[in-house]
Design a protein around this motif. Structure first.
Motif, mmCIF file in Angstrom:
data_model
loop_
_atom_site.group_PDB
_atom_site.id
_atom_site.type_symbol
_atom_site.label_atom_id
_atom_site.label_comp_id
_atom_site.label_asym_id
_atom_site.label_seq_id
_atom_site.Cartn_x
_atom_site.Cartn_y
_atom_site.Cartn_z
ATOM 1 N N LEU A 314 0.858 -1.180 0.000
ATOM 2 C CA LEU A 314 0.000 0.000 0.000
ATOM 3 C C LEU A 314 0.893 1.229 0.000
ATOM 4 O O LEU A 314 1.730 1.399 0.899
ATOM 5 C CB LEU A 314 -0.895 0.020 1.249
ATOM 6 C CG LEU A 314 -1.747 1.276 1.438
ATOM 7 C CD1 LEU A 314 -2.797 1.384 0.342
ATOM 8 C CD2 LEU A 314 -2.403 1.288 2.803
ATOM 9 N N GLY A 315 0.769 2.067 -1.019
ATOM 10 C CA GLY A 315 1.585 3.269 -1.102
ATOM 11 C C GLY A 315 0.999 4.261 -2.084
ATOM 12 O O GLY A 315 -0.067 4.033 -2.668
ATOM 13 N N GLY A 316 1.706 5.349 -2.277
ATOM 14 C CA GLY A 316 1.213 6.390 -3.169
ATOM 15 C C GLY A 316 1.052 5.922 -4.599
ATOM 16 O O GLY A 316 0.219 6.439 -5.347
ATOM 17 N N GLY A 317 1.856 4.934 -5.008
ATOM 18 C CA GLY A 317 1.763 4.423 -6.372
ATOM 19 C C GLY A 317 0.856 3.216 -6.523
ATOM 20 O O GLY A 317 0.744 2.654 -7.618
ATOM 21 N N SER A 318 0.193 2.792 -5.428
ATOM 22 C CA SER A 318 -0.663 1.602 -5.487
ATOM 23 C C SER A 318 -1.806 1.794 -6.484
ATOM 24 O O SER A 318 -2.443 2.850 -6.537
ATOM 25 C CB SER A 318 -1.245 1.293 -4.108
ATOM 26 O OG SER A 318 -0.233 0.905 -3.208
ATOM 27 N N VAL A 319 -2.070 0.765 -7.275
ATOM 28 C CA VAL A 319 -3.133 0.817 -8.278
ATOM 29 C C VAL A 319 -4.478 0.608 -7.584
ATOM 30 O O VAL A 319 -4.642 -0.300 -6.765
ATOM 31 C CB VAL A 319 -2.915 -0.254 -9.360
ATOM 32 C CG1 VAL A 319 -4.055 -0.262 -10.366
ATOM 33 C CG2 VAL A 319 -1.581 -0.018 -10.065
ATOM 34 N N VAL A 320 -5.445 1.472 -7.912
ATOM 35 C CA VAL A 320 -6.783 1.399 -7.328
ATOM 36 C C VAL A 320 -7.734 0.771 -8.349
ATOM 37 O O VAL A 320 -7.786 1.196 -9.517
ATOM 38 C CB VAL A 320 -7.303 2.799 -6.938
ATOM 39 C CG1 VAL A 320 -8.740 2.717 -6.421
ATOM 40 C CG2 VAL A 320 -6.398 3.431 -5.898
ATOM 41 N N ARG A 321 -8.481 -0.251 -7.901
ATOM 42 C CA ARG A 321 -9.452 -0.917 -8.780
ATOM 43 C C ARG A 321 -10.822 -0.940 -8.105
ATOM 44 O O ARG A 321 -10.922 -1.298 -6.934
ATOM 45 C CB ARG A 321 -9.009 -2.344 -9.094
ATOM 46 C CG ARG A 321 -7.722 -2.444 -9.886
ATOM 47 C CD ARG A 321 -7.395 -3.898 -10.219
ATOM 48 N NE ARG A 321 -6.171 -4.001 -11.017
ATOM 49 C CZ ARG A 321 -4.959 -4.060 -10.525
ATOM 50 N NH1 ARG A 321 -4.779 -4.013 -9.200
ATOM 51 N NH2 ARG A 321 -3.912 -4.157 -11.314
ATOM 52 N N GLN A 322 -11.821 -0.570 -8.835
ATOM 53 C CA GLN A 322 -13.184 -0.635 -8.323
ATOM 54 C C GLN A 322 -13.750 -2.029 -8.539
ATOM 55 O O GLN A 322 -13.465 -2.689 -9.538
ATOM 56 C CB GLN A 322 -14.057 0.400 -9.050
ATOM 57 C CG GLN A 322 -13.699 1.846 -8.752
ATOM 58 C CD GLN A 322 -14.589 2.816 -9.493
ATOM 59 O OE1 GLN A 322 -14.266 3.229 -10.599
ATOM 60 N NE2 GLN A 322 -15.715 3.157 -8.880
ATOM 61 N N THR A 349 -3.580 5.329 -15.384
ATOM 62 C CA THR A 349 -3.736 4.386 -14.276
ATOM 63 C C THR A 349 -4.208 5.120 -13.025
ATOM 64 O O THR A 349 -3.590 6.103 -12.610
ATOM 65 C CB THR A 349 -2.407 3.673 -13.971
ATOM 66 O OG1 THR A 349 -1.935 3.023 -15.152
ATOM 67 C CG2 THR A 349 -2.591 2.640 -12.869
ATOM 68 N N LEU A 350 -5.307 4.648 -12.434
ATOM 69 C CA LEU A 350 -5.817 5.246 -11.205
ATOM 70 C C LEU A 350 -4.988 4.746 -10.028
ATOM 71 O O LEU A 350 -4.925 3.543 -9.770
ATOM 72 C CB LEU A 350 -7.291 4.884 -11.003
ATOM 73 C CG LEU A 350 -7.941 5.382 -9.708
ATOM 74 C CD1 LEU A 350 -7.905 6.909 -9.622
ATOM 75 C CD2 LEU A 350 -9.380 4.860 -9.597
ATOM 76 N N THR A 351 -4.341 5.664 -9.323
ATOM 77 C CA THR A 351 -3.482 5.300 -8.197
ATOM 78 C C THR A 351 -3.980 5.956 -6.910
ATOM 79 O O THR A 351 -4.853 6.843 -6.933
ATOM 80 C CB THR A 351 -2.035 5.752 -8.437
ATOM 81 O OG1 THR A 351 -1.988 7.195 -8.421
ATOM 82 C CG2 THR A 351 -1.513 5.246 -9.775
ATOM 83 N N ALA A 352 -3.399 5.525 -5.793
ATOM 84 C CA ALA A 352 -3.739 6.113 -4.512
ATOM 85 C C ALA A 352 -3.388 7.597 -4.471
ATOM 86 O O ALA A 352 -4.061 8.393 -3.808
ATOM 87 C CB ALA A 352 -3.011 5.365 -3.392
ATOM 88 N N THR A 353 -2.334 7.993 -5.175
ATOM 89 C CA THR A 353 -1.969 9.415 -5.236
ATOM 90 C C THR A 353 -3.065 10.230 -5.907
ATOM 91 O O THR A 353 -3.380 11.348 -5.471
ATOM 92 C CB THR A 353 -0.641 9.576 -6.005
ATOM 93 O OG1 THR A 353 0.417 8.976 -5.250
ATOM 94 C CG2 THR A 353 -0.308 11.047 -6.229
ATOM 95 N N ASP A 354 -3.668 9.697 -6.949
ATOM 96 C CA ASP A 354 -4.771 10.398 -7.613
ATOM 97 C C ASP A 354 -5.925 10.631 -6.645
ATOM 98 O O ASP A 354 -6.530 11.706 -6.614
ATOM 99 C CB ASP A 354 -5.266 9.581 -8.812
ATOM 100 C CG ASP A 354 -4.195 9.398 -9.876
ATOM 101 O OD1 ASP A 354 -3.504 10.393 -10.173
ATOM 102 O OD2 ASP A 354 -4.054 8.278 -10.380
ATOM 103 N N VAL A 355 -6.225 9.618 -5.827
ATOM 104 C CA VAL A 355 -7.303 9.754 -4.846
ATOM 105 C C VAL A 355 -6.942 10.804 -3.796
ATOM 106 O O VAL A 355 -7.795 11.612 -3.390
ATOM 107 C CB VAL A 355 -7.586 8.389 -4.183
ATOM 108 C CG1 VAL A 355 -8.571 8.546 -3.033
ATOM 109 C CG2 VAL A 355 -8.105 7.396 -5.212
ATOM 110 N N ALA A 356 -5.673 10.816 -3.367
ATOM 111 C CA ALA A 356 -5.254 11.804 -2.376
ATOM 112 C C ALA A 356 -5.398 13.224 -2.925
ATOM 113 O O ALA A 356 -5.842 14.138 -2.220
ATOM 114 C CB ALA A 356 -3.804 11.544 -1.962
ATOM 115 N N VAL A 357 -5.043 13.414 -4.183
ATOM 116 C CA VAL A 357 -5.175 14.739 -4.800
ATOM 117 C C VAL A 357 -6.648 15.111 -4.928
ATOM 118 O O VAL A 357 -7.055 16.245 -4.635
ATOM 119 C CB VAL A 357 -4.478 14.768 -6.175
ATOM 120 C CG1 VAL A 357 -4.777 16.083 -6.907
ATOM 121 C CG2 VAL A 357 -2.970 14.588 -6.011
#
Length: 516
Positions: A314-322, A349-357
């Protein structure tokens, strides 16, 4: 001034510190050859603060070079494992529990020879020098340049290991030798495995030492270079050449030490959220709690010193999948390709960083590119992250009392300000660079871990001798004598051994002597 550098899977972080002050900090993408990323990070420091390279008194580096080499099976030398124990130990020869892929990479050259000791110091069988000369001839014929020597109960007596090394190196000059009594702990197979891994890394350690030195020289820096060990202390380049295995898990350890330094807390949980993984560890007296059981390294059971750290993908570059009933975050990550593949950088690619932003937790890239993200998705990802971290904290607990948590690492913006079962969540200044800061402020250590005969009237004398030996080792490793202190003494009676035998571990740390 010191420079601290930590090479992670996604980013290479560098800081310039003077005393307790952080003067400059820089984050650069880790490169495939690693040293290019280090040069770029140091160059970034100089852009922030135009320091004189001659003013740098030491450079401390935490690197993933060696553990990555084992995990990926690259850069490992052909290695011979010489075990002294015949006629005992024949049932389980060297490499018996190794993954086939890794055994083939380093050759799987195993030799069983006479020697070894019983648990009370009695000799199992005398050392057969002609037998060892035969082993040396076979090693030379196969072109093997590195050997791991292990002897039964060498923590009670290391005489046979040292004599075997003398015989082998006399027959094969230039042979790299690793001793099991210097690397592992009680438990023959695990100690032998750790020694084999160390031996397989010796040639790579020589290459990396040269590469790191050249990367700093290219920046005009001629300061002593130190590598971080996995107990939160430093080793000089010469020591690292001999014991590369001591760098394993130095990254999480640096982050934990940096978290303690930045927060001022000596007893707490430290959570380091990087670009690829999250590491959860416990600090005790300012140093990481050590793992008490065997440690698996790329499928190989070992028992050398390692921090008790839980790592998960789990990190900023982790890939997020619905998915229909929620979300998955990781464990796969875009890693050092975050700046090309994440949505906020124009990727797909949807990543955890995108969600944080999107949640307003971070200001990275172009936030307009993630405005379309559904609020429910953003909330689900944050809840998922919070639940996973709370679960890992519970696994680290030794009591039900609420614990303070220090958040470090560039990806820590993903973690909420409130976590179930946590008394306080602290995000110290410079938290994104805690790993490099932990390297920069690290001390030098010395450790003793041996079996002693503990006659009741000599107990205090033996413990004092162990403490003094730990202090002497710290000073020999480069610690300033007047700064060395004992941070841990552990006595474990061994009920199955005669003579009131006990395993004694003593550890000392001190500040680095800087003569430059």
């Amino acid at each position: 001034m010191h420079i601290g550098i930590d090479v992670g899977g996604t980013n290479t972080d560098a800081v310039l510190v003077e005393g307790r002050r952080v003067l400059a900090e820089c984050k650069r993408t880790t490169t495939a050859d690693v040293t290019t990323g280090i040069v770029a990070a140091v160059g970034g420091l100089r852009q922030q603060l135009a320091f004189n390279p001659a003013a740098i008194r030491a450079v401390m580096i935490g690197t993933t070079h060696f553990v990555n080499a084992v995990v990926e099976g690259r850069g490992l030398a052909q290695t011979a494992a010489v075990r002294l124990g015949l006629p005992a130990t024949k049932a389980l020869p060297p490499f018996v529990d190794w993954p086939e892929r890794l055994r083939q990479v380093i050759g799987g050259h195993g030799y069983l020879c006479h020697g070894g000791h019983e648990y009370d110091g009695r000799v199992i069988s005398p050392l057969d020098e002609d037998e060892l000369r035969g082993v040396a001839a076979d090693i030379a014929a196969k072109g093997v340049r590195s050997v791991a020597i292990s002897s039964v109960f060498s923590l009670v007596s290391d005489d046979f290991e040292r004599r075997a090394a003398e015989i082998l190196t006399a027959e094969v000059p230039g042979l790299f030798v690793s001793f099991s009594h210097e690397i592992g702990r009680l438990g023959l197979l695990e100690r032998e495995n750790a020694t084999i891994i160390n031996a397989a890394l010796r040639e790579l350690a020589e290459q990396i030492a040269v590469g790191l030195t050249e990367s700093l020289t290219a920046q005009g820096i001629d300061a002593p270079l130190y590598l971080s060990q996995n107990d939160g202390t430093l080793m000089d380049l010469e020591y690292a050449r001999c014991y590369p295995v001591a760098t394993f898990s130095s990254g999480p350890t640096n982050s934990m030490r940096g978290g303690a330094f930045l927060s001022g807390l000596d007893d707490c949980v430290v959570i380091d959220v990087g670009g690829t993984t999250t590491d959860v560890g416990m600090l005790h007296h300012g140093f990481p709690r050590e793992a008490s059981s065997q440690v698996l390294v790329s499928g190989v059971r070992t028992n050398f010193r390692m921090p008790d750290v839980l790592s998960f993908g789990l990190g900023g570059g982790s890939v997020v999948r619905q998915r229909p009933n929620g979300v998955d975050v990781g464990p796969d990550s875009v890693g050092f390709r975050l700046s090309q593949q994440a949505l906020v950088f124009g990727g797909d690619t949807l990543t955890a960083t995108d969600v944080a932003v999107a949640a307003g937790l971070a200001d990275i890239g172009d936030k307009a590119l993630v405005r379309h993200l559904d609020r429910t998705l953003v909330s689900s990802v944050r809840d998922h992250v919070s639940d996973r971290i709370a679960t890992q904290i519970d696994r680290m607990r030794t009591s039900p009392a609420p614990l303070p948590v220090v958040l470090v690492g560039g990806g820590s913006v993903l973690v909420p300000d409130e976590i179930e079962g946590v008394s306080d969540v602290i995000r110290p200044a410079h938290h994104a660079f805690a790993n490099a800061i932990g390297a920069a402020i690290a001390q030098v250590g010395g450790e003793v871990d041996r079996v002693f005969a503990m006659a009741p009237e000599r107990r205090d004398e033996v413990l004092d001798a162990a403490r003094q030996e730990a202090v002497d080792r710290a000073v020999a490793a480069g610690a300033r004598a007047d700064s060395v202190r004992i941070v841990a003494v552990e006595e474990i009676p061994l009920a199955y051994l005669p003579g009131n035998a006990s395993r004694v571990r003593a550890r000392a740390v001190g500040d680095l002597v800087l003569d430059h």
